[in-house]
Motif scaffolding. Structure first.
Motif, PDB file in Angstrom:
ATOM      1  N   THR A   1       0.861  -1.185   0.000  1.00  0.00           N
ATOM      2  CA  THR A   1       0.000   0.000   0.000  1.00  0.00           C
ATOM      3  C   THR A   1       0.889   1.225   0.000  1.00  0.00           C
ATOM      4  O   THR A   1       1.738   1.380   0.874  1.00  0.00           O
ATOM      5  CB  THR A   1      -0.913   0.021   1.245  1.00  0.00           C
ATOM      6  OG1 THR A   1      -1.659  -1.187   1.293  1.00  0.00           O
ATOM      7  CG2 THR A   1      -1.860   1.200   1.201  1.00  0.00           C
ATOM      8  N   HIS A   2       0.736   2.070  -0.990  1.00  0.00           N
ATOM      9  CA  HIS A   2       1.463   3.344  -1.076  1.00  0.00           C
ATOM     10  C   HIS A   2       0.459   4.463  -0.859  1.00  0.00           C
ATOM     11  O   HIS A   2      -0.615   4.462  -1.464  1.00  0.00           O
ATOM     12  CB  HIS A   2       2.108   3.536  -2.455  1.00  0.00           C
ATOM     13  CG  HIS A   2       3.335   2.726  -2.678  1.00  0.00           C
ATOM     14  ND1 HIS A   2       4.530   3.047  -2.100  1.00  0.00           N
ATOM     15  CD2 HIS A   2       3.542   1.605  -3.411  1.00  0.00           C
ATOM     16  CE1 HIS A   2       5.431   2.151  -2.470  1.00  0.00           C
ATOM     17  NE2 HIS A   2       4.860   1.259  -3.270  1.00  0.00           N
TER      18      HIS A   2
ATOM     19  N   THR B   1      -2.656   3.782  -3.168  1.00  0.00           N
ATOM     20  CA  THR B   1      -2.500   2.828  -4.256  1.00  0.00           C
ATOM     21  C   THR B   1      -2.147   1.480  -3.653  1.00  0.00           C
ATOM     22  O   THR B   1      -1.250   1.388  -2.825  1.00  0.00           O
ATOM     23  CB  THR B   1      -1.360   3.255  -5.213  1.00  0.00           C
ATOM     24  OG1 THR B   1      -1.548   4.609  -5.587  1.00  0.00           O
ATOM     25  CG2 THR B   1      -1.324   2.384  -6.439  1.00  0.00           C
ATOM     26  N   GLU B   2      -2.840   0.433  -4.077  1.00  0.00           N
ATOM     27  CA  GLU B   2      -2.575  -0.912  -3.556  1.00  0.00           C
ATOM     28  C   GLU B   2      -2.131  -1.827  -4.684  1.00  0.00           C
ATOM     29  O   GLU B   2      -2.615  -1.724  -5.811  1.00  0.00           O
ATOM     30  CB  GLU B   2      -3.830  -1.492  -2.910  1.00  0.00           C
ATOM     31  CG  GLU B   2      -4.241  -0.781  -1.646  1.00  0.00           C
ATOM     32  CD  GLU B   2      -5.458  -1.416  -1.003  1.00  0.00           C
ATOM     33  OE1 GLU B   2      -5.315  -1.914   0.119  1.00  0.00           O
ATOM     34  OE2 GLU B   2      -6.523  -1.409  -1.652  1.00  0.00           O
ATOM     35  N   MET B   3      -1.185  -2.717  -4.347  1.00  0.00           N
ATOM     36  CA  MET B   3      -0.693  -3.703  -5.310  1.00  0.00           C
ATOM     37  C   MET B   3      -0.564  -5.049  -4.611  1.00  0.00           C
ATOM     38  O   MET B   3      -0.203  -5.107  -3.441  1.00  0.00           O
ATOM     39  CB  MET B   3       0.682  -3.304  -5.857  1.00  0.00           C
ATOM     40  CG  MET B   3       0.675  -2.089  -6.760  1.00  0.00           C
ATOM     41  SD  MET B   3       2.349  -1.640  -7.297  1.00  0.00           S
ATOM     42  CE  MET B   3       2.884  -3.101  -8.134  1.00  0.00           C
ATOM     43  N   TYR B   4      -0.838  -6.109  -5.358  1.00  0.00           N
ATOM     44  CA  TYR B   4      -0.647  -7.464  -4.860  1.00  0.00           C
ATOM     45  C   TYR B   4       0.424  -8.106  -5.734  1.00  0.00           C
ATOM     46  O   TYR B   4       0.246  -8.267  -6.934  1.00  0.00           O
ATOM     47  CB  TYR B   4      -1.961  -8.252  -4.933  1.00  0.00           C
ATOM     48  CG  TYR B   4      -3.012  -7.683  -4.006  1.00  0.00           C
ATOM     49  CD1 TYR B   4      -3.104  -8.135  -2.692  1.00  0.00           C
ATOM     50  CD2 TYR B   4      -3.872  -6.686  -4.432  1.00  0.00           C
ATOM     51  CE1 TYR B   4      -4.058  -7.606  -1.829  1.00  0.00           C
ATOM     52  CE2 TYR B   4      -4.825  -6.148  -3.576  1.00  0.00           C
ATOM     53  CZ  TYR B   4      -4.912  -6.614  -2.265  1.00  0.00           C
ATOM     54  OH  TYR B   4      -5.840  -6.087  -1.410  1.00  0.00           O
ATOM     55  N   LEU B   5       1.560  -8.439  -5.090  1.00  0.00           N
ATOM     56  CA  LEU B   5       2.717  -8.948  -5.836  1.00  0.00           C
ATOM     57  C   LEU B   5       3.163 -10.301  -5.313  1.00  0.00           C
ATOM     58  O   LEU B   5       2.928 -10.638  -4.154  1.00  0.00           O
ATOM     59  CB  LEU B   5       3.889  -7.964  -5.702  1.00  0.00           C
ATOM     60  CG  LEU B   5       3.639  -6.511  -6.106  1.00  0.00           C
ATOM     61  CD1 LEU B   5       4.831  -5.639  -5.718  1.00  0.00           C
ATOM     62  CD2 LEU B   5       3.374  -6.429  -7.598  1.00  0.00           C
TER      63      LEU B   5
ATOM     64  N   ALA C   1       8.059  -8.402  -5.732  1.00  0.00           N
ATOM     65  CA  ALA C   1       8.166  -7.458  -4.622  1.00  0.00           C
ATOM     66  C   ALA C   1       9.632  -7.153  -4.328  1.00  0.00           C
ATOM     67  O   ALA C   1       9.991  -6.007  -4.067  1.00  0.00           O
ATOM     68  CB  ALA C   1       7.484  -8.025  -3.387  1.00  0.00           C
ATOM     69  N   LYS C   2      10.501  -8.178  -4.425  1.00  0.00           N
ATOM     70  CA  LYS C   2      11.935  -7.964  -4.182  1.00  0.00           C
ATOM     71  C   LYS C   2      12.556  -7.110  -5.285  1.00  0.00           C
ATOM     72  O   LYS C   2      13.473  -6.341  -5.029  1.00  0.00           O
ATOM     73  CB  LYS C   2      12.666  -9.302  -4.082  1.00  0.00           C
ATOM     74  CG  LYS C   2      12.416 -10.010  -2.779  1.00  0.00           C
ATOM     75  CD  LYS C   2      13.168 -11.319  -2.700  1.00  0.00           C
ATOM     76  CE  LYS C   2      12.878 -12.022  -1.394  1.00  0.00           C
ATOM     77  NZ  LYS C   2      13.535 -13.314  -1.279  1.00  0.00           N
ATOM     78  N   GLU C   3      12.053  -7.240  -6.491  1.00  0.00           N
ATOM     79  CA  GLU C   3      12.593  -6.483  -7.620  1.00  0.00           C
ATOM     80  C   GLU C   3      12.103  -5.035  -7.649  1.00  0.00           C
ATOM     81  O   GLU C   3      12.702  -4.189  -8.292  1.00  0.00           O
ATOM     82  CB  GLU C   3      12.217  -7.171  -8.937  1.00  0.00           C
ATOM     83  CG  GLU C   3      12.901  -8.508  -9.125  1.00  0.00           C
ATOM     84  CD  GLU C   3      12.358  -9.268 -10.323  1.00  0.00           C
ATOM     85  OE1 GLU C   3      11.462  -8.744 -11.035  1.00  0.00           O
ATOM     86  OE2 GLU C   3      12.812 -10.408 -10.541  1.00  0.00           O
TER      87      GLU C   3
END
Length: 172
Positions: A16-17, A24-28, A33-35
């Motif tokens: 969550t940013h 803004t939410e992202m599901y990785l 996520a490491k990259e």
């Protein structure tokens, strides 16, 4: 749910940013996520590191906090000679007496972490009943004293009867 970046692996990281009030939410997946440069993975922190971070946090009024900072520099355990500043850096006590020496400074932190500074953890079943009654008696006695001070005599009589019933062993 699949990773929103690569679309191949299952998403295991929720990011969550919040930028200028815009969320803004992202599901990785773990690899994406490491990259991602905006996510910084760190090694798990130890309890000592966590406690040390809490010890540096201001509590309430910042003017009081300035006085608190000034006072902690001179605090020292009489038994092991550890200073409060050394304790803040390590997150570990030097001896069993340090808790008493730094009690005033630790109380707000312990209350913030646990909601209370009195341990009320689990007990063996055979001891829990007795302790529960003892604590209830203490609470009822305080309420009784307060009711008498407030001249609420009906409430006081009810509390007195409840105390007598507990002391008589009716609820054990």
């Amino acid at each position: 749910m699949l990773c929103e970046r690569c679309g191949n692996n299952p998403a295991s990281v929720h990011v969550t940013h919040i930028n200028n009030g815009e969320k803004t939410e992202m599901y990785l997946c773990e690899q994406c996520a490491k990259e991602t440069e905006s996510i910084h993975f760190q090694t798990p922190i130890s309890f000592q590191d966590f406690l040390t971070g809490l010890l540096d946090m201001p509590f309430g009024n910042t003017e009081k906090y300035k006085n608190y900072i000034d006072q902690k520099e001179v605090l020292q355990c009489q038994n092991c000679k550890m200073t409060y500043d050394e304790f803040r850096k390590t997150g570990r006590f030097g001896c069993a007496e340090c808790y008493s020496a730094f009690y005033k400074q630790l109380t707000p932190i312990i209350k913030k972490l646990h909601g209370n500074n009195i341990h009320t953890g689990k007990l063996p079943n055979r001891a829990a009943g007795e302790l529960k009654v003892k604590r209830e008696l203490e609470m009822l006695r305080k309420e009784l004293k307060k009711a008498i001070e407030m001249e609420e005599y009906e409430k006081a009589a009810s509390l007195r009867d409840r105390i007598r019933a507990l002391e008589g062993g009716e609820n054990r």
